[in-house]
Design a protein around this motif. Structure first.
Motif, short mmCIF file in Angstrom:
data_model
loop_
_atom_site.label_atom_id
_atom_site.label_comp_id
_atom_site.label_asym_id
_atom_site.label_seq_id
_atom_site.Cartn_x
_atom_site.Cartn_y
_atom_site.Cartn_z
N MET A 1 -6.56 -4.60 -4.26
CA MET A 1 -6.13 -4.37 -3.08
C MET A 1 -5.53 -5.27 -2.27
O MET A 1 -6.00 -6.45 -2.28
N THR B 1 -5.78 -3.33 5.44
CA THR B 1 -5.13 -2.75 3.95
C THR B 1 -3.76 -2.48 3.98
O THR B 1 -3.37 -1.59 4.74
N GLY C 1 -2.28 -1.86 -5.36
CA GLY C 1 -2.84 -0.92 -4.36
C GLY C 1 -2.00 -0.40 -3.44
O GLY C 1 -2.45 0.69 -2.59
N ILE C 2 -0.71 -0.67 -3.62
CA ILE C 2 0.37 0.27 -3.04
C ILE C 2 0.37 1.57 -3.43
O ILE C 2 0.58 1.97 -4.71
N THR C 3 0.18 2.60 -2.74
CA THR C 3 0.13 3.96 -3.17
C THR C 3 1.23 4.89 -2.44
O THR C 3 1.61 5.73 -3.04
N SER D 1 1.31 8.52 6.28
CA SER D 1 0.47 7.20 6.40
C SER D 1 1.19 6.62 7.53
O SER D 1 1.17 5.33 7.73
N ASN E 1 -1.12 -0.60 2.11
CA ASN E 1 -0.87 0.55 1.08
C ASN E 1 0.42 1.19 1.08
O ASN E 1 0.63 2.22 0.23
N TYR E 2 1.10 0.72 1.83
CA TYR E 2 2.51 1.51 2.14
C TYR E 2 3.46 0.49 2.13
O TYR E 2 3.84 -0.37 2.76
N THR F 1 -5.01 -7.12 1.20
CA THR F 1 -5.59 -7.26 2.47
C THR F 1 -5.06 -8.55 3.03
O THR F 1 -4.93 -9.41 2.51
N ASN G 1 -0.30 -0.91 8.20
CA ASN G 1 -0.80 -0.88 6.79
C ASN G 1 0.59 -1.22 5.84
O ASN G 1 0.38 -0.52 4.64
N ARG G 2 1.71 -1.67 6.19
CA ARG G 2 2.86 -1.51 5.57
C ARG G 2 3.40 -2.77 5.52
O ARG G 2 3.39 -3.81 6.06
#
Length: 328
Positions: free
Chosen positions: A1, A9, A59-61, A233, A11-12, A3, A263-264
């Protein structure tokens, strides 16, 4: 991940695929236009996908494709297909002005696009043409309906609220959510290299800002109720009017900023990672890609350098790029 130093975190990833656009919106592009990036300096699709692959391993989803206007880039459907095949990517969305959606909505859905955000600052065709410097409201409206038919759901309509330009339409725009399962998102205008005079007939950019609290006040008659959870997101705080099918979101990057929940990361069309939309700090990635060097350290550096928040309240401004060159 991934962070950052504040424990957020990441993830975007928002990816600008081009700095070209088939509209010239007054708050996005200066009157004189912008110097366009040369073809060789724009990331190739394979290079974009390589960044996505490395990011997904960390961890980017969620991926959002932006521009300029992403549908103006040749072969954009194939890029969607390529990203959808990357292990770990669970959501692909797109921000578009909607002009070409009637043509592309079906094949984008088939390629793996989940949903779209469509810019819609007014319901008045004449006003739409003025804000966009020549765009067709009717063409965009057909694009919205095509996206709905294709199942690109939920459809989100983005409205940048501007005093003296479209703030008299807030209630009518919000009421679209009563009849349609569409989400309207009211966005505070951001001073991203757009503070010089716009075209004749527009107010001074320094007097256009409308705060979130004032926007909500204008919509009091709808008796809005907060909605638990979020659609996607993004940073919108969501509400719903009595009996409405859709939702109303508020995005307040200035008056009630959401930096603590950011988160981006952003990837510009010319291959730089941008940790914050409202900061000029960028980490070039494209040169390393083309030299065959690993880009994970650059991705990690971008996350490490994410600031706690922007500094617009201290009157600091972003000058090196305008919104069309960042991707929003």
């Amino acid at each position: 991940m991934l962070t950052d130093s504040l424990g957020r975190t990441i993830n975007y990833l928002r990816i600008s695929v081009t700095d070209r656009c088939n509209l010239r919106c007054v708050y996005c592009m200066p009157p004189q236009g912008i110097p366009l990036t040369s073809h060789d300096a724009i990331m190739r699709y394979e290079e974009i996908v390589e960044v996505v692959r490395v990011a997904a391993e960390q961890g980017i989803t969620d991926i959002r494709l932006t521009g300029g206007e992403p549908l103006a880039r040749l072969g954009i459907t194939e890029l969607v297909r390529m990203i959808a095949a990357v292990p770990g990517i669970r959501d692909i969305s797109m921000t578009t002005n909607g002009l070409l959606l009637e043509r592309f909505a079906g094949e984008l859905k088939e390629a793996g696009l989940k949903r779209v955000n469509i810019s819609l600052d007014t319901l008045n065709p004449e006003r739409f043409a003025r804000i966009t410097r020549g765009g067709s409201f009717e063409q965009v409206w057909r694009g919205i309906l095509a996206a709905e038919s294709a199942g690109l759901y939920p459809i989100k309509l983005n409205t940048v609220v501007m005093r003296g330009v479209n703030d008299d339409e807030l209630l009518n725009l919000a009421k679209l959510t009563v009849e349609h399962e569409w989400h309207i998102r009211f966005i505070e205008m951001m001073p991203v290299n757009n503070q010089e005079s716009w075209d004749e007939g527009f107010p001074s950019p320094q007097h256009i800002f409308v705060s979130l609290s004032e926007i909500k006040q204008r919509l009091e008659s709808l008796n809005l109720k907060p909605v638990q959870g979020r659609s996607g997101s993004g940073p919108a705080r969501e509400y719903q009017a009595d009996g409405a099918k859709g939702k109303i979101g508020f995005i307040s990057p200035i008056s009630e900023h959401f930096c603590g929940e950011c988160n981006r990361l952003r990837l510009t069309a010319d291959g730089s990672l941008r940790p914050c939309l409202l900061s000029d700090l960028e980490i070039p990635v494209l040169p390393a890609l083309r030299r065959g060097e690993p880009i994970l350290p650059l991705l990690q550096e971008a996350v490490k350098l994410k600031p706690e928040g922007h500094h617009l309240s201290q009157n600091q401004r972003t000058f090196t790029r305008c919104m069309i060159q960042i991707g929003g």
